[in-house]
Design an enzyme around this catalytic site. Structure first.
Site, short mmCIF file in Angstrom:
data_model
loop_
_atom_site.label_atom_id
_atom_site.label_comp_id
_atom_site.label_asym_id
_atom_site.label_seq_id
_atom_site.Cartn_x
_atom_site.Cartn_y
_atom_site.Cartn_z
N ASN A 154 30.00 19.87 61.88
CA ASN A 154 30.73 21.07 62.31
C ASN A 154 31.18 20.95 63.76
O ASN A 154 32.33 21.32 64.10
CB ASN A 154 29.84 22.29 62.16
CG ASN A 154 29.87 22.86 60.73
OD1 ASN A 154 30.87 22.69 60.04
ND2 ASN A 154 28.81 23.51 60.32
N ASP A 194 23.30 25.36 55.14
CA ASP A 194 23.40 24.07 54.45
C ASP A 194 22.24 23.89 53.48
O ASP A 194 21.87 22.76 53.14
CB ASP A 194 23.43 22.93 55.48
CG ASP A 194 22.12 22.86 56.30
OD1 ASP A 194 21.32 23.83 56.21
OD2 ASP A 194 21.91 21.86 56.98
N ASP A 251 18.37 20.62 51.73
CA ASP A 251 19.26 20.93 52.85
C ASP A 251 19.90 19.64 53.34
O ASP A 251 19.52 18.55 52.93
CB ASP A 251 18.52 21.65 53.97
CG ASP A 251 17.39 20.82 54.56
OD1 ASP A 251 17.19 19.69 54.08
OD2 ASP A 251 16.72 21.32 55.47
N ASP A 258 33.02 23.06 55.83
CA ASP A 258 33.15 23.78 54.55
C ASP A 258 33.48 22.83 53.41
O ASP A 258 32.99 22.96 52.29
CB ASP A 258 34.25 24.84 54.65
CG ASP A 258 33.86 25.99 55.57
OD1 ASP A 258 32.66 26.12 55.88
OD2 ASP A 258 34.77 26.77 55.97
N HIS A 262 34.64 23.59 61.58
CA HIS A 262 34.05 24.27 60.40
C HIS A 262 34.85 24.02 59.12
O HIS A 262 34.31 24.09 58.03
CB HIS A 262 33.95 25.78 60.66
CG HIS A 262 32.90 26.11 61.69
ND1 HIS A 262 31.56 26.13 61.41
CD2 HIS A 262 33.01 26.41 63.02
CE1 HIS A 262 30.88 26.45 62.50
NE2 HIS A 262 31.74 26.63 63.51
#
Length: 330
Positions: A280, A315, A272, A289, A285
């Site tokens: 973010n 994530d 992760d 992304d 976002h």
């Protein structure tokens, strides 16, 4: 998008159904057309056959009328010559229009070639007979009965009587033969029409089948493509393009079964991203992304060909490594 795939699939199915319905309607229309043409051909042939039969029957009736009228005229002439009575001449005059009418009717119903010959043989012979019989009546009125009988019993009268009889018989036979030839021609035309109708129907059926086959083939290709896309969407992560959790579970089961069977070890790496939430929160976002897609790309460049890496969610990523004989591979 995932929502667009089912819509496209429905459109393909609806288009295929429309094509199938049109094809079925065309096939039904072709069947109705063939049956209708067959019925029309049968009715046409039967009516033509009936007309030809009526003409043959009428020819036989005319032939009988000519012979009957001729016998009545002959009997009246001979009785007038034998008895000298005027009533037989009057009776003769009564029957004379009948034979003329019968001969005219024969000329009207017979084919042109038959009518010309009938006119030459029958009408001319009858005209000569009438002339002889009229001369005999003149002799009767003058009291020369012997001369009247001589005219009626002479060779010229007998010869014209035979010509009248032969011409009448030939008229009937020739008309019958002409009608038989006409019926044979009608049968041939009817057969040719049916062959043409069947050939056109077969061509239309082949064309319709070809179009249906092509349409179904196109629809099958599109449906298979849609199915593949649905399968990819169901097993892929929409953002990174990596296998999703469902695909991961399925692949892991297969890999674990193969590992047990081949006696080698697997390493499962759970990865992760630290401090992903501030990315973010600070940059939005869209940038988050982009980070996730970059992570997926870098993992793909690090792993060996065929090794699985997937996005587990958020994530979190997973890599499935085949260690083989090297326990440090992971």
């Amino acid at each position: 998008t995932p929502s667009a795939v089912p819509i496209e699939g429905r459109r393909v199915i609806e288009g295929t159904l429309r094509t199938a319905r049109r094809t079925a309607a065309l096939a039904l229309l072709a069947v109705v057309l063939v049956l209708g043409l067959a019925m029309i051909e049968r009715l046409w042939f039967l009516r033509a056959h009936d007309r030809a039969t009526e003409r043959v029957t009428e020819a036989q009736r005319v032939s009988g009328a000519v012979r009957l009228a001729d016998e009545q005229l002959t009997m009246s002439a001979f009785m007038a010559a034998a008895t000298g009575e005027p009533r037989w001449i009057e009776r003769y005059d009564t029957h004379l229009p009948e034979i003329n009418a019968a001969i005219a009717a024969g000329e009207a119903i017979a084919p042109s070639a038959v009518a010309r010959r009938f006119n030459q043989q029958t009408k001319e012979a009858n005209d000569r007979l009438v002339a002889l019989e009229t001369a005999a009546f003149d002799a009767v009125r003058a009291g020369r009965a012997k001369e009247a009988r001589a005219l009626l019993e002479g060779n010229a009268y007998a010869l014209d009587k035979q010509r009248l009889s032969d011409g009448t018989l030939e008229f009937t036979g020739s008309t019958l033969q002409a009608m038989q030839r006409e019926l044979a021609s009608l049968r041939s035309q009817a057969s040719e029409i049916m062959v043409a109708v069947l050939a056109l129907s077969l061509a239309a059926a082949l064309l319709t089948w070809h179009r249906l086959t092509q349409s179904l083939a196109r629809s099958r290709g599109v449906l298979m493509d849609v199915q593949d896309r649905i399968q990819r969407l169901a097993t892929s992560d929409a953002l990174t393009g990596l296998p999703n959790r469902n695909a991961l579970h399925e692949t892991m089961q297969q890999a674990m079964a193969r590992s047990r069977r081949e006696q080698h070890r697997l390493a499962l790496l759970m990865i992760d991203l630290d401090r992903f939430k501030p990315v973010n929160d600070r940059h939005g976002h869209h940038v988050g992304d982009h980070v996730l897609r970059e992570v997926a790309a870098r993992m793909g460049r690090l792993l060996r060909s065929g090794e699985l890496h997937a996005r587990y969610g958020g994530d979190e990523f997973v890599a499935l490594i085949d260690e083989g004989a090297d326990p440090t591979m992971a």
